[in-house]
Design a protein around this motif. Sequence first.
Motif, PDB file in Angstrom:
ATOM      1  N   ASP A  97      12.820 -18.030  10.789  1.00 41.55           N
ATOM      2  CA  ASP A  97      13.098 -18.765   9.556  1.00 41.55           C
ATOM      3  C   ASP A  97      12.001 -18.445   8.564  1.00 41.55           C
ATOM      4  OD1 ASP A  97      14.358 -20.383   7.742  1.00 41.55           O
ATOM      5  OD2 ASP A  97      14.398 -22.154   9.015  1.00 41.55           O
ATOM      6  N   TYR A  98      12.242 -18.779   7.299  1.00 40.21           N
ATOM      7  CA  TYR A  98      11.301 -18.447   6.221  1.00 40.21           C
ATOM      8  C   TYR A  98      11.297 -19.609   5.247  1.00 40.21           C
ATOM      9  CZ  TYR A  98       8.946 -15.347   2.801  1.00 40.21           C
ATOM     10  OH  TYR A  98       8.059 -14.765   1.939  1.00 40.21           O
ATOM     11  N   LEU A  99      10.112 -20.137   4.986  1.00 41.28           N
ATOM     12  CA  LEU A  99       9.979 -21.301   4.120  1.00 41.28           C
ATOM     13  C   LEU A  99       8.987 -20.983   3.012  1.00 41.28           C
ATOM     14  CD1 LEU A  99      11.179 -24.140   4.062  1.00 41.28           C
ATOM     15  CD2 LEU A  99       9.235 -24.928   5.413  1.00 41.28           C
ATOM     16  N   CYS A 100       9.433 -21.132   1.770  1.00 39.88           N
ATOM     17  CA  CYS A 100       8.587 -20.813   0.621  1.00 39.88           C
ATOM     18  C   CYS A 100       7.683 -21.994   0.262  1.00 39.88           C
ATOM     19  CB  CYS A 100       9.443 -20.444  -0.593  1.00 39.88           C
ATOM     20  SG  CYS A 100      10.359 -18.904  -0.393  1.00 39.88           S
ATOM     21  N   GLU A 107      11.238 -31.238   5.296  1.00 39.09           N
ATOM     22  CA  GLU A 107      12.115 -30.087   5.498  1.00 39.09           C
ATOM     23  C   GLU A 107      11.548 -29.175   6.588  1.00 39.09           C
ATOM     24  OE1 GLU A 107      14.103 -26.261   3.166  1.00 39.09           O
ATOM     25  OE2 GLU A 107      12.664 -27.539   2.111  1.00 39.09           O
ATOM     26  N   LEU A 108      10.234 -28.981   6.578  1.00 40.40           N
ATOM     27  CA  LEU A 108       9.612 -28.168   7.614  1.00 40.40           C
ATOM     28  C   LEU A 108       9.909 -28.744   8.993  1.00 40.40           C
ATOM     29  CD1 LEU A 108       7.651 -25.996   8.678  1.00 40.40           C
ATOM     30  CD2 LEU A 108       5.802 -27.643   8.307  1.00 40.40           C
ATOM     31  N   LYS A 109       9.740 -30.040   9.146  1.00 39.97           N
ATOM     32  CA  LYS A 109      10.003 -30.672  10.441  1.00 39.97           C
ATOM     33  C   LYS A 109      11.466 -30.499  10.843  1.00 39.97           C
ATOM     34  CE  LYS A 109      10.022 -35.090  12.865  1.00 39.97           C
ATOM     35  NZ  LYS A 109       9.879 -36.553  12.741  1.00 39.97           N
ATOM     36  N   ALA A 110      12.379 -30.659   9.873  1.00 36.74           N
ATOM     37  CA  ALA A 110      13.803 -30.510  10.169  1.00 36.74           C
ATOM     38  C   ALA A 110      14.117 -29.096  10.638  1.00 36.74           C
ATOM     39  CB  ALA A 110      14.639 -30.860   8.939  1.00 36.74           C
ATOM     40  N   ARG A 111      13.529 -28.100   9.996  1.00 33.64           N
ATOM     41  CA  ARG A 111      13.778 -26.713  10.399  1.00 33.64           C
ATOM     42  C   ARG A 111      13.163 -26.425  11.762  1.00 33.64           C
ATOM     43  NH1 ARG A 111      14.306 -22.462   5.582  1.00 33.64           N
ATOM     44  NH2 ARG A 111      15.077 -23.804   3.921  1.00 33.64           N
ATOM     45  N   MET A 112      11.977 -26.946  12.011  1.00 33.17           N
ATOM     46  CA  MET A 112      11.355 -26.777  13.316  1.00 33.17           C
ATOM     47  C   MET A 112      12.229 -27.368  14.414  1.00 33.17           C
ATOM     48  SD  MET A 112       7.400 -27.705  12.361  1.00 33.17           S
ATOM     49  CE  MET A 112       6.931 -27.859  14.088  1.00 33.17           C
ATOM     50  N   VAL A 115      15.370 -25.205  15.109  1.00 35.60           N
ATOM     51  CA  VAL A 115      15.072 -24.023  15.907  1.00 35.60           C
ATOM     52  C   VAL A 115      14.780 -24.405  17.354  1.00 35.60           C
ATOM     53  CG1 VAL A 115      13.418 -22.153  16.261  1.00 35.60           C
ATOM     54  CG2 VAL A 115      14.263 -22.632  13.970  1.00 35.60           C
ATOM     55  N   LEU A 116      14.020 -25.491  17.534  1.00 31.55           N
ATOM     56  CA  LEU A 116      13.662 -25.913  18.882  1.00 31.55           C
ATOM     57  C   LEU A 116      14.878 -26.386  19.674  1.00 31.55           C
ATOM     58  CD1 LEU A 116      10.331 -27.747  18.044  1.00 31.55           C
ATOM     59  CD2 LEU A 116      10.571 -25.729  19.516  1.00 31.55           C
ATOM     60  N   ARG A 117      15.836 -27.032  18.989  1.00 31.47           N
ATOM     61  CA  ARG A 117      17.059 -27.456  19.675  1.00 31.47           C
ATOM     62  C   ARG A 117      17.807 -26.254  20.217  1.00 31.47           C
ATOM     63  NH1 ARG A 117      17.599 -31.217  15.439  1.00 31.47           N
ATOM     64  NH2 ARG A 117      19.017 -29.821  14.327  1.00 31.47           N
ATOM     65  N   GLY A 192      22.187 -22.218  11.369  1.00 34.85           N
ATOM     66  CA  GLY A 192      22.572 -23.527  10.862  1.00 34.85           C
ATOM     67  C   GLY A 192      22.616 -23.437   9.344  1.00 34.85           C
ATOM     68  N   ILE A 193      23.322 -24.323   8.714  1.00 35.21           N
ATOM     69  CA  ILE A 193      23.578 -24.199   7.276  1.00 35.21           C
ATOM     70  C   ILE A 193      22.348 -24.485   6.433  1.00 35.21           C
ATOM     71  CG2 ILE A 193      26.029 -24.749   7.519  1.00 35.21           C
ATOM     72  CD1 ILE A 193      25.368 -27.604   6.644  1.00 35.21           C
ATOM     73  N   ASP A 194      21.280 -25.042   7.028  1.00 32.71           N
ATOM     74  CA  ASP A 194      20.124 -25.422   6.223  1.00 32.71           C
ATOM     75  C   ASP A 194      19.032 -24.368   6.188  1.00 32.71           C
ATOM     76  OD1 ASP A 194      21.205 -27.880   5.598  1.00 32.71           O
ATOM     77  OD2 ASP A 194      20.419 -28.805   7.420  1.00 32.71           O
ATOM     78  N   SER A 195      19.121 -23.321   6.992  1.00 34.20           N
ATOM     79  CA  SER A 195      18.040 -22.351   7.093  1.00 34.20           C
ATOM     80  C   SER A 195      18.368 -21.080   6.330  1.00 34.20           C
ATOM     81  CB  SER A 195      17.758 -22.019   8.555  1.00 34.20           C
ATOM     82  OG  SER A 195      17.375 -23.168   9.255  1.00 34.20           O
ATOM     83  N   PHE A 196      17.307 -20.367   5.952  1.00 38.07           N
ATOM     84  CA  PHE A 196      17.509 -19.169   5.150  1.00 38.07           C
ATOM     85  C   PHE A 196      17.888 -17.975   6.004  1.00 38.07           C
ATOM     86  CE2 PHE A 196      16.127 -15.094   3.626  1.00 38.07           C
ATOM     87  CZ  PHE A 196      16.722 -15.052   2.382  1.00 38.07           C
ATOM     88  N   ILE A 197      18.986 -17.385   5.658  1.00 40.15           N
ATOM     89  CA  ILE A 197      19.383 -16.084   6.183  1.00 40.15           C
ATOM     90  C   ILE A 197      20.558 -15.641   5.327  1.00 40.15           C
ATOM     91  CG2 ILE A 197      21.030 -16.926   7.895  1.00 40.15           C
ATOM     92  CD1 ILE A 197      20.094 -14.695   9.751  1.00 40.15           C
TER      93      ILE A 197
END
Length: 235
Positions: A97-100, A107-112, A115-117, A192-197
């Motif tokens: 993932d990539y976070l600007c 948001e960082l916690k949600a993305r972490m 990914v961990l799930r 997932g729909i919330d992460s950058f790709i």
Amino acid sequence: MTRVLVIEDDPIIGEMLTLYLSEEQFNVQRVDTAKDGMHALDHFDPDIILLDLMLPDSSGSELCDEFRQQTSTPIIVTSMKSAVGDRIKAISAGADDYLCKPFSLQELKARMNAVLRRTSGSAVEQPLSADKRSDGTQASKSGISLDVERRTIVVDDRHIDTTFSEYEIMKLFVQHPARVFSREELINAVRGIDSFINDRAIDVHITNLRRKIEKNPKEPRFIKTVWGVGYKYVN
């Protein structure tokens, strides 16, 4: 307690991340150089890595690539760089993932957690069209296997390391042989729909997978392009 390795040379940002994540019940170790990050990978054994793209002794992309040669631990890159090219370079190097910067800590916690799930659940998911071997791998009819414990692809009894995203894509293919997946479906399955790709990143992952499993990547036998739609796996 989930172990988080923070590789960040900015003392203010590094301290902010450490305090916040510690309060959120993560076990955090922070280092500020690539050298210390490699040392912590072995001795701290993180469950997830937060990697700054600009470090004093190495670029984050180079370090990400080095990490990927040793581990499948999820990596989230954080950076002031917001250009698409920089994001693609990081993802191609193995980032998950990539976070600007600046970013929301929530948001960082949600993305972490997202990914961990996926990481924690992957070892117990059973590919629907695969046979369980006595050695713990999941084999498709093609002879290509997924080692769900080590998160590797096994080709001709050789374990091939993958990035988190490459493994997730391959697992999806093995679960659904011959099904055509659009790039959007692969994006949602991996991130997932919330992460950058984006579409280009998916194409890069497919190219890398072909290099790893195909005898002739330019004329792939297993991962086929369906023009105008996406990709499918032929076992």
